[in-house]
Write an enzyme that holds these catalytic residues in place. Structure first.
Site, PDB file in Angstrom:
ATOM      1  N   PRO A 282      -2.113   5.462  -6.081  1.00 53.13           N
ATOM      2  CG  PRO A 282      -3.727   5.289  -7.767  1.00 53.13           C
ATOM      3  CD  PRO A 282      -2.280   5.564  -7.545  1.00 53.13           C
ATOM      4  CE1 TYR A 283      -7.043   0.974  -6.542  1.00 53.93           C
ATOM      5  CE2 TYR A 283      -5.757   1.788  -8.393  1.00 53.93           C
ATOM      6  CZ  TYR A 283      -6.983   1.534  -7.803  1.00 53.93           C
ATOM      7  OH  TYR A 283      -8.134   1.838  -8.465  1.00 53.93           O
ATOM      8  N   GLY A 284      -2.096  -0.021  -3.005  1.00 53.08           N
ATOM      9  CA  GLY A 284      -0.997  -0.666  -2.293  1.00 53.08           C
ATOM     10  C   GLY A 284       0.039  -1.166  -3.273  1.00 53.08           C
ATOM     11  CG  MET A 286      -1.181  -2.103 -11.157  1.00 53.83           C
ATOM     12  SD  MET A 286      -2.823  -2.862 -10.970  1.00 53.83           S
ATOM     13  CE  MET A 286      -2.888  -3.911 -12.420  1.00 53.83           C
ATOM     14  CD  GLU A 287      -2.594  -6.954 -10.584  1.00 50.81           C
ATOM     15  OE1 GLU A 287      -2.428  -6.140  -9.653  1.00 50.81           O
ATOM     16  OE2 GLU A 287      -3.709  -7.319 -10.981  1.00 50.81           O
ATOM     17  CG  HIS A 311      -1.882  -9.185  -3.305  1.00 52.44           C
ATOM     18  ND1 HIS A 311      -3.047  -9.778  -2.884  1.00 52.44           N
ATOM     19  CD2 HIS A 311      -2.215  -8.456  -4.395  1.00 52.44           C
ATOM     20  CE1 HIS A 311      -4.035  -9.435  -3.683  1.00 52.44           C
ATOM     21  NE2 HIS A 311      -3.552  -8.622  -4.623  1.00 52.44           N
ATOM     22  CD  GLU A 312       0.219  -6.035  -5.996  1.00 53.95           C
ATOM     23  OE1 GLU A 312      -0.173  -6.367  -7.126  1.00 53.95           O
ATOM     24  OE2 GLU A 312      -0.548  -5.586  -5.122  1.00 53.95           O
ATOM     25  CG  HIS A 315      -1.975 -10.078  -8.950  1.00 55.53           C
ATOM     26  ND1 HIS A 315      -3.215 -10.556  -9.317  1.00 55.53           N
ATOM     27  CD2 HIS A 315      -2.203  -9.121  -8.010  1.00 55.53           C
ATOM     28  CE1 HIS A 315      -4.152  -9.911  -8.610  1.00 55.53           C
ATOM     29  NE2 HIS A 315      -3.560  -9.044  -7.806  1.00 55.53           N
ATOM     30  CD  GLU A 334      -7.016  -8.525  -7.173  1.00 58.49           C
ATOM     31  OE1 GLU A 334      -6.301  -8.950  -6.250  1.00 58.49           O
ATOM     32  OE2 GLU A 334      -6.585  -7.780  -8.071  1.00 58.49           O
ATOM     33  CG  ASP A 391     -12.109   3.156 -11.226  1.00 57.72           C
ATOM     34  OD1 ASP A 391     -11.417   2.123 -11.180  1.00 57.72           O
ATOM     35  OD2 ASP A 391     -11.803   4.150 -11.914  1.00 57.72           O
ATOM     36  CE1 TYR A 399      -7.359  -7.224  -3.935  1.00 59.77           C
ATOM     37  CE2 TYR A 399      -9.522  -6.415  -4.539  1.00 59.77           C
ATOM     38  CZ  TYR A 399      -8.149  -6.357  -4.655  1.00 59.77           C
ATOM     39  OH  TYR A 399      -7.572  -5.439  -5.488  1.00 59.77           O
ATOM     40  NE  ARG A 581      -2.329   0.836   0.297  1.00 57.82           N
ATOM     41  CZ  ARG A 581      -1.746  -0.071   1.062  1.00 57.82           C
ATOM     42  NH1 ARG A 581      -0.765   0.309   1.878  1.00 57.82           N
ATOM     43  NH2 ARG A 581      -2.108  -1.350   1.015  1.00 57.82           N
ATOM     44  CE  LYS A 583      -5.691  -1.596   3.581  1.00 56.72           C
ATOM     45  NZ  LYS A 583      -4.746  -2.702   3.675  1.00 56.72           N
TER      46      LYS A 583
HETATM   47  C1  LIG Z   1     -16.024  -6.237  -8.950  1.00 61.78           C
HETATM   48  C2  LIG Z   1     -15.254  -5.129  -9.442  1.00 61.78           C
HETATM   49  C3  LIG Z   1     -14.840  -5.334 -10.813  1.00 61.78           C
HETATM   50  C4  LIG Z   1     -13.829  -4.808 -11.346  1.00 61.78           C
HETATM   51  C5  LIG Z   1     -12.967  -3.830 -10.683  1.00 61.78           C
HETATM   52  C6  LIG Z   1     -11.583  -3.938 -11.120  1.00 61.78           C
HETATM   53  C7  LIG Z   1     -10.752  -2.961 -10.982  1.00 61.78           C
HETATM   54  C8  LIG Z   1     -11.201  -1.636 -10.531  1.00 61.78           C
HETATM   55  C9  LIG Z   1     -10.288  -0.723  -9.980  1.00 61.78           C
HETATM   56  O1  LIG Z   1     -10.822   0.341  -9.353  1.00 61.78           O
HETATM   57  C10 LIG Z   1      -8.848  -0.936  -9.965  1.00 61.78           C
HETATM   58  C11 LIG Z   1      -8.255  -1.571  -8.978  1.00 61.78           C
HETATM   59  C12 LIG Z   1      -6.842  -1.716  -8.861  1.00 61.78           C
HETATM   60  C13 LIG Z   1      -6.315  -2.333  -7.830  1.00 61.78           C
HETATM   61  C14 LIG Z   1      -4.922  -2.493  -7.612  1.00 61.78           C
HETATM   62  C15 LIG Z   1      -4.422  -3.023  -6.501  1.00 61.78           C
HETATM   63  C16 LIG Z   1      -5.229  -3.504  -5.341  1.00 61.78           C
HETATM   64  O2  LIG Z   1      -4.922  -4.827  -5.032  1.00 61.78           O
HETATM   65  C17 LIG Z   1      -4.995  -2.618  -4.150  1.00 61.78           C
HETATM   66  C18 LIG Z   1      -5.825  -2.958  -2.964  1.00 61.78           C
HETATM   67  C19 LIG Z   1      -5.938  -1.828  -2.000  1.00 61.78           C
HETATM   68  C20 LIG Z   1      -4.634  -1.394  -1.406  1.00 61.78           C
HETATM   69  O3  LIG Z   1      -3.920  -2.212  -0.846  1.00 61.78           O
HETATM   70  O4  LIG Z   1      -4.314  -0.218  -1.474  1.00 61.78           O
HETATM   71 ZN    ZN Z   2      -4.496  -7.953  -6.317  1.00 63.34          ZN
END
Ligand SMILES: CC/C=C\C/C=C\C[C@@H](O)/C=C/C=C/C=C\[C@@H](O)CCCC(=O)O
Ligand code: ZN
Length: 668
Positions: A282-284, A286-287, A311-312, A315, A334, A391, A399, A581, A583
């Site tokens: 579901p994401y670009g 994850m680190e 980016h990763e 992290h 981020e 979420d 970011y 994904r 996004k």
């Molecule tokens: C202010 C919000 C506070 C906390 C939220 C933290 C995580 C929530 C969540 O839904 C998980 C996110 C995971 C992200 C992983 C990778 C991103 O960098 C991807 C960005 C979008 C993309 O490129 O597809």
């Molecule tokens: Zn990130």
């Protein structure tokens, strides 16, 4: 724990967790698990080393979500425990698991004592941390696949834990998988990392993560996997048919890590490997430590989307080494990572102006979109998250607003001074956790002799005010041509004679993205999409509806749906049902849903393909499409369908075996 890393608030006050790390700390996990692809679950044992830190504590509270707890013991003796009822209004918090500590004797008080806590359990089909894929969802089509995604608070549905980023622990793991499968984890493979078990006909993989990590970085994937080495410490993994493409696309990874080391500190995690997942990831990216997970939508064939890997990789310092103490300080993970990513890409591109190019349009416009779409509480750099679902709060704000805060600080103190500060910051907080307040104090102390720092910088506005920050003065040399072309198209108004004559055949992906973002921004500013005729002319001129570049295709689809171009619908449907994904799929579903032509199509498509999406993506899409819990619960669980798939498969195998036996019997 040093003074710098000690959490500044009582840990139990993390509103996203029901655990009590202020009384008992998990310091090490030994995880033993076997994967059950038929029932989509892990049968597992979590063995924790727990340090009791309060003499008053007689209970350990852990986070769980939809786990089947089988038994619990402390130091070898069965323990008494209870599982709380989840709060219906906050289902994301899960159920609190409360385990009674044995009575203390005066000679052995619990304070400062260490106990071994052993929990046997199984995950269930309600697990939100796992994507269970039937063979049809893999490239090879022969075997199932499972991957995890724990950020922000889904680890609790994979293992009982203190699911808050302030609790960091080391771990080792032993995972049994079918003979055809390989298991990879957010850890280092131990020397004899895989052995075959004759009795169970399974392969056993072992891992070790010697650097303390928070629960959200616990990760694994199991599937038919192959790898290619990129350098001594970097390797890529994917399904066998894709591994060459993946090795090419991410072939710069060693350079990314090396540049990141120059900007921060030496790499602390031993290996930096990359796993390219099936399309429903579901994401670009994850680190996950030692092993970044990425989406195959990055496979453009020309490395043009590899900045997600930069980016990763970044992290590995911001987030993984220096971690936000609670999710309210997510911008420190981020914002810093975007800042380092842009520095890395600028160095690799060899053009200082690239930094501003990437920021000027893309980053700033992403931030504007989020600020427009999210409630004020979530557009503050320190959002009012409380015990809400992280979420729901996720957006570009941490970011891009986070990046902009750091960029303003850099502009104020100068690039060289900020580069030195960057190293000092990571060194100070490494292996620990950080809050906005600690960051602010550290910055002010570091620059205490610079009079501007105390007077000019308005920390309170940056950290606590909702909405857009003041726009910095970006260098527009590289973005000017893209903006000019966007202006040209804005003026076309369906007239073929006005189509700009600029030849963009040799434009790279960054320029195309910049142009499309500028166009989207201009339409949003004037509150009117491009006309249907103009989009038709653009389609003819640039053929962007045929591109294999996911970032370009996504933007062109957004522009076309907004214009009401029905001919784009098959392209959009193919795009949103062949990759998951968020996004890309969430804005496109929302755009379809908001359009006259696409409203019903969006809902129908979602119901038809719901099982394809990761559980979190399906949850968010259901919210976006205003599908209530009743509709969503009737048939929502992907695992339900995967289970049906496997059971049917198993029945076919059994039936064929019986058939063959009968035929053989007859022959004899
Ligand atoms: C202010 C919000 C506070 C906390 C939220 C933290 C995580 C929530 C969540 O839904 C998980 C996110 C995971 C992200 C992983 C990778 C991103 O960098 C991807 C960005 C979008 C993309 O490129 O597809
Ligand atoms: Zn990130």
């Amino acid at each position: 724990m040093t003074a710098a890393t000690k959490p500044s608030i009582p840990l139990s006050l993390d509103p996203s967790s029901l655990s009590n790390p202020n009384e008992a700390l998990l310091t090490h996990l030994s995880w033993t698990a076997s994967v059950d692809f038929i029932n989509c679950r892990f049968l597992a044992r979590a063995k924790y080393t727990v340090q009791i830190t309060s003499s008053k504590s007689n209970t350990i509270h852990l986070d769980t979500s939809h786990l089947d707890i089988h038994s619990i013991s402390i130091d070898g003796t069965p323990a008494t425990y209870s599982l709380g009822v989840p709060d219906k209004s906050k289902p994301h918090l899960g159920s609190q698991l409360s385990i009674q500590l044995p009575p203390q004797s005066s000679s052995t008080p619990h304070t400062s004592s260490t106990i071994t806590l052993l929990i046997d359990y199984a995950t269930t089909k309600e697990c939100t941390a796992t994507g269970w894929l039937p063979p049809s969802q893999t490239a090879g089509k022969r075997h199932p696949y499972v991957f995890t995604q724990c950020q922000a608070i889904h680890a609790r549905s994979l293992l009982p834990c203190m699911d808050c980023p302030s609790v960091k622990m080391t771990y080792d793991a032993t995972v049994s998988v079918p003979k055809w499968a390989t298991c990879v984890m957010s850890a280092l493979s131990t020397v004899s990392s895989s052995s075959y078990n004759d009795e169970t006909n399974e392969n056993v993989f072992t891992f070790e993560q010697p650097v303390p990590i928070p629960s959200y970085l616990f990760a694994l994937a199991i599937g038919e996997l192959e790898s290619r080495d990129i350098s001594n410490r970097c390797r890529v993994w994917s399904e066998p048919s894709m591994v060459e493409a993946v090795a090419f696309e991410f072939g710069q990874v060693e350079e990314f890590v090396r540049v990141a080391e120059e900007l921060t500190l030496p790499y602390q995690w031993g290996r930096y490997d990359i796993l390219c997942l099936p399309p429903s990831f579901p994401y670009g990216g994850m680190e996950n430590p030692c092993l970044t997970f990425v989406t195959p939508t990055l496979l453009a064939g020309d490395r043009s989307l590899a900045d997600v890997v930069a980016h990763e990789a970044a992290h590995s310092w911001s987030g993984n080494l220096v971690t936000n103490e609670t999710w309210e300080h997510f911008w420190l993970n981020e914002g810093w990572t975007i800042f380092l990513q842009r520095k890395i890409m600028t160095k690799i591109n060899g053009d200082e102006k690239f930094f501003d190019f990437d920021v000027a349009i893309s980053g700033w416009e992403d931030l504007k979109d989020s600020v427009r779409d999210m409630p004020d509480a979530y557009t503050k750099l320190i959002p009012e998250l409380g015990d809400g679902d992280p979420d729901d709060a996720f957006s570009s704000v941490p970011y891009e607003k986070g990046f902009n805060l750091l960029y303003s600080l850099e502009t104020m103190v100068g690039k060289d001074a900020f580069a030195k500060f960057t190293k000092a910051y990571f060194n100070e907080f490494k292996f620990g956790v950080v809050t906005s307040q600690k960051f602010r104090e550290f910055f002010n102390d570091y620059f205490k002799d610079d009079p501007k720092v105390m007077t000019v910088f308005d920390w309170d506005t940056w950290l606590h005010k909702p909405g857009m920050p003041a726009k910095p003065d970006f260098d527009r040399t590289l973005s000017a041509a893209c903006e000019d072309l966007a202006d040209g198209w804005m003026a076309v108004e369906g007239d073929a004679a006005k189509v700009p004559t600029v030849d963009i055949t040799n434009w790279n992906t960054s320029q195309r993205i910049c142009f499309l973002d500028a166009l989207l921004a201009k339409c949003s500013d004037r509150n009117e999409p491009l006309s249907l005729e103009t989009v038709g002319l653009m389609k003819e001129a640039y053929k962007m509806h045929k591109t294999h570049n996911s970032e370009v295709l996504h933007r062109f689809c957004m522009i076309s749906v907004a214009a009401g171009d029905a001919t784009i619908i098959p392209v959009v449907l193919r795009f949103i049902t062949t990759q998951g994904r968020m996004k890309f799929v969430r804005p496109l579903y929302r755009a379809l849903f908001a359009s006259k032509m696409g409203k019903n199509i969006a809902v129908k498509t979602f119901f038809k393909h719901r099982d394809f999406y990761h559980p979190v993506c399906a949850k968010m899409l259901a919210k976006d499409l205003e599908i209530g819990d009743d509709d969503a619960e009737s048939d929502v669980k992907r695992c339900g369908s995967s289970q049906r798939h496997f059971v049917l498969g198993a029945l076919v195998v059994v039936a064929s075996a019986i058939g063959i036996a009968l035929i053989r019997g007859k022959r004899r």
